[in-house]
Design a protein around this motif. Structure first.
Motif, short mmCIF file in Angstrom:
data_model
loop_
_atom_site.label_atom_id
_atom_site.label_comp_id
_atom_site.label_asym_id
_atom_site.label_seq_id
_atom_site.Cartn_x
_atom_site.Cartn_y
_atom_site.Cartn_z
N SER A 106 0.84 -1.21 0.00
CA SER A 106 0.00 0.00 0.00
C SER A 106 0.87 1.26 0.00
CB SER A 106 -0.94 0.00 1.21
OG SER A 106 -1.78 -1.12 1.18
N THR A 143 -8.67 1.08 2.65
CA THR A 143 -7.24 0.84 2.86
C THR A 143 -6.47 2.15 3.01
OG1 THR A 143 -7.30 -1.22 1.61
CG2 THR A 143 -5.15 -0.15 1.84
N ASN A 232 -5.96 -3.78 -4.35
CA ASN A 232 -5.73 -4.69 -3.23
C ASN A 232 -5.16 -6.05 -3.64
OD1 ASN A 232 -8.57 -3.10 -2.54
ND2 ASN A 232 -7.07 -3.06 -0.88
#
Length: 465
Positions: A106, A143, A232
């Protein structure tokens, strides 16, 4: 380390031919002499001021080699951070250069040859790329991404894929499943952020919802001509010349032209009609021929804030010279199909709620009639749907129901403060929760034909102009 560098420098120097060495010494002396001359004359030489030197009108354009120079890049970095977290609804990171996206961690890296001029700046940010900043419920499943600088002196993630087009990263999540939030929280901000690329941009979507992707596939393909990446699940290191993390939010169901480069909600409406290949750009214009019957769509909500006398309303609509169309999008009906139904109409009527968001499919100059239930919602309703209607160059009417038109009278009685003084509900403990429950989720509307008919007459008159 210094001794090795000096030795290397001396070895290079020792290989210089004697003639070249003499010339170099002569040149060095000449330059030193000129420098001393300038210093001694400093009080008599007039240099331009710093302001005029930096002025774009006074300064000549830099050669392309200088524009790409690392030092210049670092100077720019010292003045502008990668991310802007000042907006109340959306954090946005916009960076150009060597950007590497490592979705598995991320992380988004801005690669620079030196970070010496960024020491006064924040060097990393934590971003949730969904425009409901501060709303913990909406962002709880979004996220968090890390954005920051990475020096070329460090270990760099190697590019698996190099792209020549920019990337926009955003998350769905939030309140998806509610058409109003789908449009105001994602579709309009995505349009604001990406329309300028004319399709030459790639989307990386976090919390990608399959049903949402299917529902808005037409719009997504119109905004981006490239494969959409599931952030993701992506194992690649992707490299781009420009990356925007987060999408710009201006206001509910709205665009601020001062912040969008002049783009407006009217432009958005044209984009929507073009994307879905909707036939009608302009609503009917009534003239002397009174036999023309404009179509009026009645949003028949099936759950909360529904009309309890739909058939009576349809009869009243027909009596006043409209062709009534009673509809609400069905569970398995595509958005494109329902958009065509809406676009075929010249007016829309509905109680405040997500169904009125369908006004984005209406032709220009159509009429929107919003019915405001009890609860002191007038300004709230006008902000959500009145302003967007006018911004899209349509006509707007707002009808506030009377006490007797609300189902709350049957539940609480005509003298109860819930009916007579909605503000008192907000003043109680758990006021906002109770207020929302009562006026949004437990209230239906029975329109008074005698009271409402004047609005239909007015709507028909608006279609004459």
């Amino acid at each position: 380390m210094m001794m090795g560098s000096q030795a290397k420098f001396l070895r290079c120097f020792s290989r210089v031919e004697p003639q070249t060495l003499s010339f170099a010494i002569f040149t060095g002396c000449f330059l030193i002499s000129m420098a001393l001359l300038v210093l001694s004359a400093g009080y008599f030489v007039s240099f331009p001021s710093l302001g005029s030197w930096l002025s774009p009108h006074a300064a000549p354009p830099l050669p392309s080699a200088q524009v790409n120079d690392t030092n210049n890049q670092n100077v720019d970095l010292s003045r502008k951070p990668l991310c802007d977290t000042s907006d109340r609804r959306a954090d946005i990171c916009d960076m150009e250069g060597d950007i590497r996206i490592q979705a598995s961690s991320s992380s988004i890296f801005f690669v620079t040859s030196s970070i010496q001029n960024t020491t006064e700046l924040q060097d990393s940010w934590k971003i949730k790329p969904h425009p409901r900043k501060g709303d913990h419920a909406a962002l709880s499943r979004v996220t968090e991404m890390s954005v920051g600088y990475l020096s070329t002196e460090e270990d760099l993630p190697k590019c698996d894929i190099n792209s020549t087009v920019p990337a926009v990263i955003f998350a769905t999540g939030g309140y998806m499943g509610n058409f109003f939030h789908e449009v105001t929280d994602l579709i309009i901000p995505l349009y604001i952020s990406s329309h300028k690329f004319n399709g030459e941009v790639q989307f990386l979507i976090s919390e990608m919802l399959p049903w949402w992707m299917t529902k808005y596939e037409i719009l997504l393909k119109k905004l981006s001509h490239y494969e959409i990446i599931n952030f993701n699940n992506d194992t690649m290191v992707r490299c781009y010349p420009r990356v925007i993390v987060g999408i710009a939010f201006h206001k509910d169901m709205g665009i601020d032209p001062a912040r969008s480069g002049g783009v407006t909600m009217f432009d958005f409406g044209q984009f929507i009609r073009s994307s879905y290949s909707l036939e009608r750009d302009t609503a009917i214009q009534l003239g002397a021929d009174r036999d023309k019957r404009p179509r009026l769509l009645i949003i028949a909500r099936s759950r909360t804030r529904r009309f309890t006398n739909v058939n009576e309303i349809a009869g009243m609509v027909e009596w006043e010279g409209f062709e009534p169309v009673v509809a609400e999008i069905k569970k398995n009906q595509s958005l494109a199909e329902f958009a065509r139904i809406v676009n075929s109409c010249d007016a829309i009527l509905g109680v405040h709620g997500a169904g009125l968001t369908n006004l984005i499919f209406l032709p220009t100059n159509a009429v929107v009639i919003q019915v405001v239930p009890l609860g002191g919602l007038e300004m709230f309703c006008y902000s959500d749907y009145g302003v967007p209607t006018l911004d899209m160059k349509m006509k707007y009417l707002q009808y506030s129901i009377s006490i007797m038109e609300s189902s709350l009278v049957d539940r609480y009685g005509i003298t109860d403060p819930v009916v007579t003084n909605p503000k008192s509900v907000l003043a109680q403990k758990e006021g906002w929760r109770n207020w929302t429950s009562i006026y949004f989720f437990n209230q239906d509307v029975k329109l008074d034909g005698g009271r409402f008919s004047s609005f239909l007459i007015h709507a028909r008159e608006l279609l004459r102009r």
